[in-house]
Design a protein around this motif. Structure first.
Motif, PDB file in Angstrom:
ATOM      1  N   LEU A   8      10.582 -12.275   1.192  1.00 47.25           N
ATOM      2  CA  LEU A   8       9.839 -11.077   1.561  1.00 47.25           C
ATOM      3  C   LEU A   8       9.283 -10.402   0.312  1.00 47.25           C
ATOM      4  CD1 LEU A   8       9.217  -9.367   4.138  1.00 47.25           C
ATOM      5  CD2 LEU A   8      11.232  -7.993   3.567  1.00 47.25           C
ATOM      6  N   LYS A   9      10.100 -10.341  -0.712  1.00 51.09           N
ATOM      7  CA  LYS A   9       9.681  -9.729  -1.972  1.00 51.09           C
ATOM      8  C   LYS A   9       8.626 -10.579  -2.682  1.00 51.09           C
ATOM      9  CE  LYS A   9      11.532  -7.768  -6.240  1.00 51.09           C
ATOM     10  NZ  LYS A   9      12.729  -7.540  -7.063  1.00 51.09           N
ATOM     11  N   ASP A  10       8.822 -11.898  -2.659  1.00 56.66           N
ATOM     12  CA  ASP A  10       7.875 -12.801  -3.335  1.00 56.66           C
ATOM     13  C   ASP A  10       6.483 -12.732  -2.709  1.00 56.66           C
ATOM     14  OD1 ASP A  10       9.898 -13.612  -5.008  1.00 56.66           O
ATOM     15  OD2 ASP A  10      10.327 -15.465  -3.942  1.00 56.66           O
ATOM     16  N   ASP A  11       6.424 -12.495  -1.399  1.00 56.73           N
ATOM     17  CA  ASP A  11       5.154 -12.473  -0.687  1.00 56.73           C
ATOM     18  C   ASP A  11       4.443 -11.114  -0.752  1.00 56.73           C
ATOM     19  OD1 ASP A  11       5.526 -15.079   0.040  1.00 56.73           O
ATOM     20  OD2 ASP A  11       6.345 -14.633   2.018  1.00 56.73           O
TER      21      ASP A  11
ATOM     22  N   GLU B 184      11.750  -0.615   1.801  1.00 55.82           N
ATOM     23  CA  GLU B 184      10.363  -0.307   2.129  1.00 55.82           C
ATOM     24  C   GLU B 184       9.650  -1.537   2.687  1.00 55.82           C
ATOM     25  OE1 GLU B 184       7.011   1.485   2.976  1.00 55.82           O
ATOM     26  OE2 GLU B 184       8.811   2.542   2.299  1.00 55.82           O
ATOM     27  N   LEU B 185       9.895  -2.705   2.118  1.00 57.26           N
ATOM     28  CA  LEU B 185       9.274  -3.931   2.626  1.00 57.26           C
ATOM     29  C   LEU B 185       9.705  -4.214   4.062  1.00 57.26           C
ATOM     30  CD1 LEU B 185       9.579  -6.254  -0.500  1.00 57.26           C
ATOM     31  CD2 LEU B 185       7.464  -5.407   0.530  1.00 57.26           C
ATOM     32  N   GLN B 186      10.973  -3.966   4.359  1.00 58.68           N
ATOM     33  CA  GLN B 186      11.473  -4.209   5.718  1.00 58.68           C
ATOM     34  C   GLN B 186      10.897  -3.196   6.703  1.00 58.68           C
ATOM     35  OE1 GLN B 186      15.925  -5.582   5.526  1.00 58.68           O
ATOM     36  NE2 GLN B 186      15.428  -4.581   3.587  1.00 58.68           N
ATOM     37  N   LEU B 187      10.742  -1.955   6.282  1.00 60.99           N
ATOM     38  CA  LEU B 187      10.138  -0.949   7.153  1.00 60.99           C
ATOM     39  C   LEU B 187       8.670  -1.260   7.406  1.00 60.99           C
ATOM     40  CD1 LEU B 187      11.776   2.253   5.624  1.00 60.99           C
ATOM     41  CD2 LEU B 187      12.217   1.299   7.899  1.00 60.99           C
ATOM     42  N   GLN B 188       7.978  -1.760   6.398  1.00 65.65           N
ATOM     43  CA  GLN B 188       6.580  -2.157   6.592  1.00 65.65           C
ATOM     44  C   GLN B 188       6.483  -3.294   7.606  1.00 65.65           C
ATOM     45  OE1 GLN B 188       4.844  -3.076   2.765  1.00 65.65           O
ATOM     46  NE2 GLN B 188       5.122  -0.998   1.968  1.00 65.65           N
TER      47      GLN B 188
ATOM     48  N   ASN C  64       0.799  -1.224   0.000  1.00 59.45           N
ATOM     49  CA  ASN C  64       0.000   0.000   0.000  1.00 59.45           C
ATOM     50  C   ASN C  64       0.833   1.276   0.000  1.00 59.45           C
ATOM     51  OD1 ASN C  64      -2.478  -1.394   0.066  1.00 59.45           O
ATOM     52  ND2 ASN C  64      -2.266  -1.692   2.281  1.00 59.45           N
ATOM     53  N   ASP C  65       2.112   1.159  -0.238  1.00 57.87           N
ATOM     54  CA  ASP C  65       2.969   2.339  -0.247  1.00 57.87           C
ATOM     55  C   ASP C  65       3.623   2.494  -1.616  1.00 57.87           C
ATOM     56  OD1 ASP C  65       4.267   4.600   0.637  1.00 57.87           O
ATOM     57  OD2 ASP C  65       4.939   3.683   2.512  1.00 57.87           O
ATOM     58  N   ILE C  66       4.281   3.630  -1.810  1.00 59.81           N
ATOM     59  CA  ILE C  66       4.890   3.914  -3.101  1.00 59.81           C
ATOM     60  C   ILE C  66       6.292   4.482  -2.938  1.00 59.81           C
ATOM     61  CG2 ILE C  66       2.734   4.316  -4.341  1.00 59.81           C
ATOM     62  CD1 ILE C  66       3.196   7.319  -3.917  1.00 59.81           C
ATOM     63  N   ILE C  67       7.070   4.381  -4.016  1.00 58.03           N
ATOM     64  CA  ILE C  67       8.360   5.048  -4.138  1.00 58.03           C
ATOM     65  C   ILE C  67       8.260   5.965  -5.346  1.00 58.03           C
ATOM     66  CG2 ILE C  67      10.824   4.743  -4.637  1.00 58.03           C
ATOM     67  CD1 ILE C  67      10.592   1.996  -3.272  1.00 58.03           C
TER      68      ILE C  67
END
Length: 432
Positions: free
Chosen positions: A422-425, A88-92, A44-47
């Motif tokens: 993490l990326k695959d999920d 970003e995935l790790q911060l989420q 739900n976030d963007i770069i």
């Protein structure tokens, strides 16, 4: 450049764009859309494209500063997008897990960075400002890196399994034997005398060396005191070092010394040496001071901030001072579910096993005394010391060294596996 100070393993050589651009917080979705294009969507976030370009500018400076050729622009762009997506995935994940960095931890980290650069905090701020970097932005970036690092440690370490067989094999290997060999802290003063000096000169220098030793041995006289009095002689002091990193001249004398003892005078081709073993650790004799401690932990959470957690801890402390039973309060009030059933009892612990603030408070608390509330990275604690003892932990220490080494060796491989999962999920869409 000051920006180099913020390079960390979790970035693998990259510095977040906030350091050069002075951004104090991430703009909202609406604000981002009005400024530039979306580069990637992650759940739900963007770069934004501007974030990618800012990071590219920083990385280009690093590459050129290192004297390496720049990769093709499209390759570098894709690498930067990939890195930002993973961050970003790790911060989420950190947000979902409730991982936070306290102001105390952040302040200490900033102080450490400044100290390593030979600066005070004020000098560090000035240096950042001179390069056009906002101090608040720099703190935000350091905090971001600390959060990502903590997520990785938590998630990756739990995936790494070290078997007893692996530990045994490592300890029996040449590499393992070197890792667990004793370490020494030594200090010495050298009274020089030429190898060709006349016997009477050698005898006079021996008397002078004995004089130095006797003064140093005198109660209350430290290495610093001795070197100040005999400043005409060479002196040295080592940090923790293994025997192979200490002059071979000292090998045999050290093997027979206990902590705080002096060797007999050592004669070499350059003179007489007064040697003292300041401390020793490792090998087959590793004495650890252990403390029997129990605690109550109050964590900040979604419904209470750190100040509210502190107030709760202070109220519990006052109840204990007024006669309430520590164990009963721990069973009903602590947020440490692992120790709650035992009335907050953590068993026998050493300072090395604990976070610094907890270890410091524990070591400064007398037996049967209850500490005032204090903060660690986990929340607010109250602790009580129930006893102290010395224990030879050589076997456990050796196994811990082996496990730590093996875990570090496996960490990078497991980290890459975890990041890929993490990326695959996640839902990720690259739009550039």
């Amino acid at each position: 450049m000051i920006t180099k100070l913020f390079t960390s393993p979790i970035k693998q050589g990259l510095i977040a764009s906030v350091l050069l651009c002075g951004l104090t917080s991430a703009p909202s979705w609406a604000a981002k859309q009005s400024l530039d294009r979306v580069a990637a969507q992650i759940n739900n976030d963007i770069i934004m494209e501007s974030e990618v370009k800012e990071r590219i500018d920083v990385v280009k400076l690093q590459i050129l500063d290192a004297g390496r050729p720049l990769p093709p622009e499209h390759v570098l762009t894709q690498q930067i997008i990939e890195q930002l997506v993973l961050e970003e995935l790790q911060l989420q994940l950190a947000q979902r897990a409730g991982i936070r960095i306290s102001d105390q931890e952040l302040n200490q980290s900033v102080a450490n960075i400044a100290q390593k650069s030979g600066m005070t905090i004020e000098q560090f701020k000035t240096a950042l400002e001179e390069e056009g970097t906002n101090y608040a932005s720099a703190r935000a970036q350091i905090k971001r890196e600390m959060i990502i690092s903590r997520v990785r440690q938590n998630q990756v370490n739990r995936r790494i399994k070290i078997t007893d067989q692996e530990v045994k094999a490592f300890l029996e290997s040449d590499e393992g034997k070197e890792k667990i060999s004793p370490e020494y802290q030594i200090a010495h003063i050298t009274i020089p005398v030429s190898a060709s000096a006349a016997p009477e000169v050698v005898a006079e220098k021996r008397k002078e060396a004995i004089k130095v030793m006797n003064f140093w041995k005198k109660e209350g006289n430290s290495f610093e005191t001795a070197t100040k009095k005999f400043s005409q002689y060479q002196a040295g002091r080592s940090d923790w070092a293994k025997i192979q990193n200490i002059p071979s001249l000292f090998d045999e004398p050290l093997s027979n010394l206990e902590k705080g003892e002096f060797s007999q005078l050592i004669k070499s081709d350059i003179g007489f040496h007064v040697l003292k073993l300041l401390d020793k650790r490792g090998g087959d004799n590793f004495i650890i001071n252990k403390t029997h401690v129990r605690h109550i932990l109050i964590k900040p959470n979604i419904i209470r901030d750190t100040n509210q957690a502190r107030l709760i801890a202070e109220d519990l402390y006052q109840q204990i001072m007024d006669g309430a039973d520590f164990a009963n309060l721990a069973r009903s009030k602590t947020d440490d579910t692992g120790s709650a059933v035992n009335g907050g009892d953590l068993g026998w612990m050493s300072g090395e096993e604990l976070v610094p603030s907890f270890a410091k408070t524990m070591n400064n608390t007398a037996i049967d005394e209850v500490s005032k509330p204090f903060e660690s990275q986990f929340g607010w604690h109250i602790l009580q010391v129930l006893g102290r003892k010395d224990e030879n932990m050589a076997s456990q220490y050796q196994k811990a060294i082996a496990k730590n080494y093996l875990r570090k060796r496996k960490f990078q491989d497991e980290l890459q596996n975890w990041l890929q999962e993490l990326k695959d999920d996640a839902y990720t869409e690259i739009k550039l």
